[in-house]
Write an enzyme that holds these catalytic residues in place. Structure first.
Site, short mmCIF file in Angstrom:
data_model
loop_
_atom_site.label_atom_id
_atom_site.label_comp_id
_atom_site.label_asym_id
_atom_site.label_seq_id
_atom_site.Cartn_x
_atom_site.Cartn_y
_atom_site.Cartn_z
N CYS A 19 0.85 -1.20 0.00
CA CYS A 19 0.00 0.00 0.00
C CYS A 19 0.87 1.24 0.00
CB CYS A 19 -0.89 0.01 1.25
SG CYS A 19 -2.04 -1.38 1.31
N ASP A 20 0.37 2.30 -0.62
CA ASP A 20 1.16 3.52 -0.67
C ASP A 20 0.57 4.61 0.22
OD1 ASP A 20 -1.00 4.53 -2.10
OD2 ASP A 20 -0.01 4.35 -4.03
N MET A 21 1.04 5.82 0.04
CA MET A 21 0.66 6.92 0.93
C MET A 21 -0.83 7.16 0.97
SD MET A 21 3.58 9.78 0.23
CE MET A 21 3.37 9.69 -1.56
N GLY A 23 -2.97 4.95 1.19
CA GLY A 23 -3.60 3.90 1.98
C GLY A 23 -4.19 2.78 1.14
N ILE A 24 -3.91 2.80 -0.16
CA ILE A 24 -4.42 1.76 -1.05
C ILE A 24 -3.26 1.08 -1.77
CG2 ILE A 24 -6.66 2.86 -1.40
CD1 ILE A 24 -5.62 4.17 -3.87
#
Lengths: 135, 135, 135, 135
Positions: A19-21, A23-24
């Site tokens: 997941c990235d910044m 949140g996905i």
């Protein structure tokens, strides 16, 4: 093309580092999921693939199309499903990813692969014995 | 050991996909930065490494220690610095990462590598000609 | 410390994209395996962790040590096992990875974590209710 | 559409951990390169993007198409180039990757993005002030 046409499926779970910044799951990681699913499928289709490689035959991806429909998040379980078609010299994998909790379609993918035989594009006939029962 | 002892440095910039849900670079990605820095250093140390590999000599990481001091974030520029020591059969890389904006130490790393010669642990003498000027 | 002391384990399988040019799992990816295992463990330890985060309490890794014993390869199944200790303000995770086919130890890891409470280092007492039964 | 139409370019170098068992950059990693290039472009286009996000406006990828023409390998330098078009509510990024050594086209990408405004698909007008000079 309805769900009944899938010939292989693999369940996975999101790992937090995917997941990235926002949140996905990061967009590129879905491509990892699709690749892993194809490789597991090919593993099931026959151990002959290792033999093929030793003969200098290598399947490679020539084109990928992905529609991003819904995002996966931390802790989500999901199922990668695929079916395939031979279109000319190409084997085309149709690969979809569904979120388990609500069965929503997250990813709709289409992956074109060609077969390289000792460095040259082949007509793909080498793979037919392994894949014809899935076509 | 002060900063003057570093024998190689490489500047990079955080890429957004390297950040995780907490908005900071994911812990494992620092290990990627350290690896890339070592490989660029080895590239500078001499093209002989490709030759070594062809002779069946392969440097491998046997142990890694990383202290996480400060986090890097989206858009941060940073500099990876290293020096190395031969400790017995091991080449040990001391690798630190500094944030450019304030020169703060973010990562303090120590990476032990050993040399495998045709499948067996070597005394590392094969690498000395390439690395002795940095020791 | 023998195997009986582990309090959590998680089985995984190598994905081909995790392997590098040497045909083995890239060193940094083991850190991903260790992180995913810790997060799954924490998930099992109690849903309270989401609550903690909402209160501004965040566990972070302060130091990692990994000994690389044996490499994992394409198609390998492996099991990540862990136990933990409270050492001062730190929760220390001892995390080992075994290859399923021969039960060989591949990775021996030690991961120090501290607890940040609204931006400041805490004594870690917030986590004790969730983790004490595993200590 | 010829090369003169590109409005942004970014040079990078392959990092060894981005290569897989076949010794070439893993397919998914090109998507990382494309994302990083877009984000650097947006950074140049104006700091207003951070402001936009704070107002609840988020650009997201809705579809990606990538043609894999030639592979990148360890040590290759390459240049990511892009231009963009507004097509209905979408901003479409046309992104190509060239190998520096011989200027060969490696990747031909097309990335559709839409703008989400407080959770709902917008007509994309919020981005026009930042991007119109590139259209």
């Amino acid at each position: 093309m309805n769900e009944n046409n899938y010939c292989f499926e693999l369940e996975m779970k999101v790992r937090d580092y995917e997941c990235d910044m926002q949140g996905i799951v990061n967009n590129a990681n879905y491509q990892h999921y699709l690749e892993h699913t194809r490789h597991e499928f090919l593993q099931q289709a026959g151990t002959g693939f290792t033999d093929l490689r030793e003969k200098g035959i290598e399947p490679v991806v020539s084109r990928i199309e992905i529609d991003y429909k819904n995002s996966l998040r931390s802790q989500d379980r999901f199922t990668c499903k695929l079916f395939l078609r031979k279109e000319g010299v190409k084997f085309v994998f149709y690969q979809d990813i569904y979120r388990n909790s609500d069965n929503k379609l997250c990813i709709k993918g289409r992956v074109e692969t060609v077969c390289i035989n000792n460095g040259r594009l082949s007509r793909g006939d080498e793979l037919v014995p392994y894949l014809e029962k899935y076509l």
